[in-house]
Design a protein around this motif. Structure first.
Motif, short mmCIF file in Angstrom:
data_model
loop_
_atom_site.label_atom_id
_atom_site.label_comp_id
_atom_site.label_asym_id
_atom_site.label_seq_id
_atom_site.Cartn_x
_atom_site.Cartn_y
_atom_site.Cartn_z
N ALA A 1 14.63 -17.63 1.20
CA ALA A 1 15.02 -16.45 0.44
C ALA A 1 14.24 -15.22 0.91
CB ALA A 1 14.78 -16.68 -1.05
N ALA A 2 12.97 -15.41 1.23
CA ALA A 2 12.15 -14.29 1.70
C ALA A 2 12.64 -13.78 3.06
CB ALA A 2 10.68 -14.71 1.79
N LYS A 3 13.04 -14.71 3.95
CA LYS A 3 13.54 -14.32 5.26
C LYS A 3 14.83 -13.51 5.16
CE LYS A 3 11.61 -18.33 7.70
NZ LYS A 3 11.95 -19.61 8.39
N LYS A 4 15.64 -13.82 4.17
CA LYS A 4 16.92 -13.13 4.00
C LYS A 4 16.77 -11.79 3.27
CE LYS A 4 19.57 -17.45 3.86
NZ LYS A 4 20.38 -18.35 3.01
N SER A 5 15.60 -11.54 2.70
CA SER A 5 15.41 -10.32 1.93
C SER A 5 15.19 -9.12 2.85
CB SER A 5 14.21 -10.48 0.99
OG SER A 5 13.01 -10.62 1.74
N THR A 6 15.28 -7.94 2.27
CA THR A 6 15.07 -6.69 3.01
C THR A 6 13.77 -6.05 2.56
OG1 THR A 6 17.46 -6.31 3.14
CG2 THR A 6 16.03 -4.41 3.51
N ARG A 7 12.90 -5.81 3.51
CA ARG A 7 11.61 -5.20 3.16
C ARG A 7 11.74 -3.68 3.08
NH1 ARG A 7 6.28 -4.50 6.93
NH2 ARG A 7 4.94 -3.54 5.35
N ILE A 8 11.19 -3.11 2.01
CA ILE A 8 11.15 -1.67 1.83
C ILE A 8 9.69 -1.24 1.85
CG2 ILE A 8 11.80 0.29 0.37
CD1 ILE A 8 13.92 -1.53 -0.92
N ARG A 9 9.33 -0.33 2.72
CA ARG A 9 7.96 0.20 2.76
C ARG A 9 7.87 1.32 1.71
NH1 ARG A 9 3.80 1.01 6.64
NH2 ARG A 9 2.06 1.92 5.48
N VAL A 10 7.21 1.05 0.61
CA VAL A 10 7.22 1.98 -0.52
C VAL A 10 5.92 2.75 -0.60
CG1 VAL A 10 8.83 0.53 -1.82
CG2 VAL A 10 6.37 0.26 -2.18
N SER A 11 5.98 3.92 -1.21
CA SER A 11 4.77 4.71 -1.43
C SER A 11 4.07 4.18 -2.68
CB SER A 11 5.13 6.18 -1.63
OG SER A 11 5.71 6.39 -2.90
N PRO A 12 2.77 4.40 -2.81
CA PRO A 12 2.05 3.90 -3.99
C PRO A 12 2.57 4.49 -5.29
CG PRO A 12 0.63 5.32 -2.64
CD PRO A 12 1.85 5.03 -1.84
N MET A 13 2.94 5.77 -5.28
CA MET A 13 3.41 6.37 -6.54
C MET A 13 4.83 5.93 -6.87
SD MET A 13 0.73 7.63 -7.52
CE MET A 13 1.45 8.05 -9.10
N ALA A 14 5.65 5.67 -5.86
CA ALA A 14 6.98 5.11 -6.14
C ALA A 14 6.83 3.72 -6.74
CB ALA A 14 7.81 5.05 -4.87
N ALA A 15 5.87 2.95 -6.22
CA ALA A 15 5.60 1.62 -6.77
C ALA A 15 5.14 1.71 -8.22
CB ALA A 15 4.53 0.91 -5.93
N ALA A 16 4.27 2.67 -8.52
CA ALA A 16 3.77 2.84 -9.89
C ALA A 16 4.91 3.25 -10.83
CB ALA A 16 2.67 3.88 -9.92
N CYS A 17 5.74 4.19 -10.40
CA CYS A 17 6.88 4.62 -11.22
C CYS A 17 7.84 3.46 -11.48
CB CYS A 17 7.62 5.77 -10.53
SG CYS A 17 6.69 7.30 -10.43
N PHE A 18 8.05 2.63 -10.45
CA PHE A 18 8.92 1.47 -10.56
C PHE A 18 8.39 0.49 -11.60
CE2 PHE A 18 10.30 -2.77 -9.27
CZ PHE A 18 11.64 -2.60 -8.95
N LEU A 19 7.10 0.18 -11.51
CA LEU A 19 6.49 -0.77 -12.45
C LEU A 19 6.54 -0.25 -13.88
CD1 LEU A 19 3.34 -1.89 -10.41
CD2 LEU A 19 5.40 -3.24 -10.85
N LEU A 20 6.26 1.03 -14.06
CA LEU A 20 6.28 1.60 -15.41
C LEU A 20 7.70 1.58 -15.98
CD1 LEU A 20 4.55 2.98 -17.60
CD2 LEU A 20 5.21 5.18 -16.60
N ALA A 21 8.69 1.91 -15.15
CA ALA A 21 10.08 1.88 -15.60
C ALA A 21 10.50 0.46 -15.98
CB ALA A 21 11.00 2.44 -14.52
N LYS A 22 10.10 -0.52 -15.17
CA LYS A 22 10.39 -1.92 -15.49
C LYS A 22 9.78 -2.32 -16.83
CE LYS A 22 12.63 -4.22 -12.18
NZ LYS A 22 13.81 -5.08 -12.51
N MET A 23 8.53 -1.92 -17.03
CA MET A 23 7.81 -2.28 -18.24
C MET A 23 8.44 -1.62 -19.46
SD MET A 23 3.68 -2.31 -18.61
CE MET A 23 3.49 -0.68 -17.92
#
Length: 451
Positions: free
Chosen positions: A293-315
């Motif tokens: 499953a990991a091999k078939k996935s698509t890697r996205i190089r994300v910025s730290p603040m995009a990652a933080a916004c993503f986690l907060l939105a998920k939460m």
């Protein structure tokens, strides 16, 4: 260059002359194609660059005013006609060399003086003398000068701005309800927890890298360090708060965020990059399936603040009626196959201290009795208080956890006694939750957590 010289020495005079003529012909034709004005001086072709800015020309020739107290006295071994450079020296200057300004030249001319008192005007000449290429890693003084320059310019250790994939690629992985919970990077209090990194070249590289990525993604980070390190961090141009050792610094950052009414993003000082793997959301079931499953996935190089916004939105996007988490983080290891064994998001697993978001509306703090493994205890505190955390098992950080100098590494000891002492506290405080992990280390310094 040496190989080329040896090759030319071995060539017959006639063949060598033919080769040099051919090279000169190519150079001259290139110059003509680009429509440069050229002249020949002492048998060499030079480009004519007439100045076009009379104001700048005159400014370069203005006599410099001495600083308060006059020009510093040059070292005794320096040649005559050179004064001490009173500004920031070039980052690449070798240890033991001096940076001066030629006083006998009508314009400002930098001069570099060797420990033997010989003077050179160009970096390439200095490199030729010492027999190696010079750069910011040459010595600690050079590294500090380079680090400060990069921090002020918002660049990484290579002297380039940090680059990421567009934030929209990451945010497309959110549901519509979660997208409505997205905030701007300025909504966070961003705290980098650090100590004793600015006194080592490898630590300076890490500091510059983290700062560059945070600034490039819209953050204004505050560096929480111990009192002994504060001056060195400030000299780099960083915004610094004295927080004490690891756990007190974490708690001060949480308290400052609470006063500001902002979610607190805490970041380790040695993260090199952030990644998100877009793929199956469901658990794969076993490691082989997880690897596929990991091999078939698509890697996205994300910025730290995009990652933080993503986690907060998920939460914040957790449906009503379910336990509402106030702590979110990333998968704690770099093994993507193992991550895909689990679902994309889980609510009862360990939240790594290297990169996490604590939302407003909670008073959870780190236990000051712990000097290591404080993030395990912090996760349990949130689970006990709020019933859930949010760990994104498709998001990863790359960090040097246990081997680089400074930071939490200075709290460890080679024998592992401090690790074991903190495990005793964890097991006493949270009975049945922590077991020794026999697959890591000597089996007595690492734990697994089962809430």
């Amino acid at each position: 260059l040496n190989l080329q010289g040896q090759e030319e020495d071995a060539m017959a005079p006639k063949a060598l002359a033919t080769k040099k003529k051919a090279v000169a012909k190519v150079k001259n034709s290139t110059l003509k194609e680009k429509k440069y004005k050229v002249t020949k001086q002492r048998g060499k072709t030079a480009i004519v660059r007439a100045y076009s800015d009379p104001e700048a020309y005159a400014q370069r020739r203005q006599k410099e005013k001495p600083p308060p107290g006059g020009w510093p006295t040059p070292p005794a071994h320096w040649p005559a006609g050179v004064r001490v450079h009173v500004g920031r020296p070039v980052f690449w200057i070798p240890e033991g060399w001096g940076h001066g300004i030629k006083t006998t030249c009508v314009t400002r001319l930098d001069a570099f003086v060797s420990p033997e008192g010989k003077m050179y005007y160009h970096r390439c000449s200095v490199e030729e003398v010492i027999g190696r290429k010079l750069g910011p890693d040459d010595n600690l003084a050079s590294a500090k000068n380079w680090a400060r320059q990069q921090v002020l310019e918002g660049k990484d250790w290579r002297g380039k701005p940090a680059k990421f994939d567009p934030d929209a690629r990451l945010f497309a992985c959110l549901s519509q309800g979660e997208k409505e919970k997205l905030v701007e990077p300025g909504a966070f209090h961003v705290a980098v927890i650090s100590a004793r990194r600015a006194s080592e070249i490898v630590g300076l590289r890490a500091v510059v890298g983290v700062q560059a990525q945070l600034v490039a993604s819209g953050a204004t980070p505050v560096w929480y360090v111990d009192a002994a390190s504060a001056a060195e961090y400030r000299q780099l141009g960083l915004k610094v708060e004295i927080g004490g050792k690891l756990v007190p610094a974490r708690n001060k950052a949480l308290g400052d965020a609470q006063k500001l009414g902002k979610p607190c993003l805490q970041v380790s000082d040695d993260i090199t990059h952030w990644s998100y793997y877009k793929g199956d959301d469901g658990p794969a079931g076993n490691l082989l399936a997880g690897n596929e499953a990991a091999k078939k996935s698509t890697r996205i190089r994300v910025s730290p603040m995009a990652a933080a916004c993503f986690l907060l939105a998920k939460m914040r996007g957790v449906p009503a009626g379910q336990s509402q988490p106030k702590l979110a983080g990333v998968f704690p290891l770099g093994n993507t196959g193992m991550a895909f064994v689990k679902g994309a998001n889980t609510s009862e697993h360990f939240i790594l201290g290297d990169f996490f978001v604590q939302d407003v509306g909670t008073k959870c703090k780190f236990d000051t009795d712990l000097t290591l493994k404080e993030d395990y205890d912090f996760t349990c505190t949130h689970l006990a208080k709020h019933g859930a955390v949010l760990r994104c098992n498709r998001m990863f950080v790359a960090a040097v956890h246990e081997t680089n100098p400074g930071g939490a590494c200075s709290e460890r000891d080679g024998a592992g006694d401090k690790e074991r002492a903190n495990i005793v506290i964890l097991q006493r405080k949270w009975p049945g939750v922590f077991s020794l992990n026999g697959n890591r280390g000597d089996g007595s310094t690492q734990v697994t957590m089962a809430w």
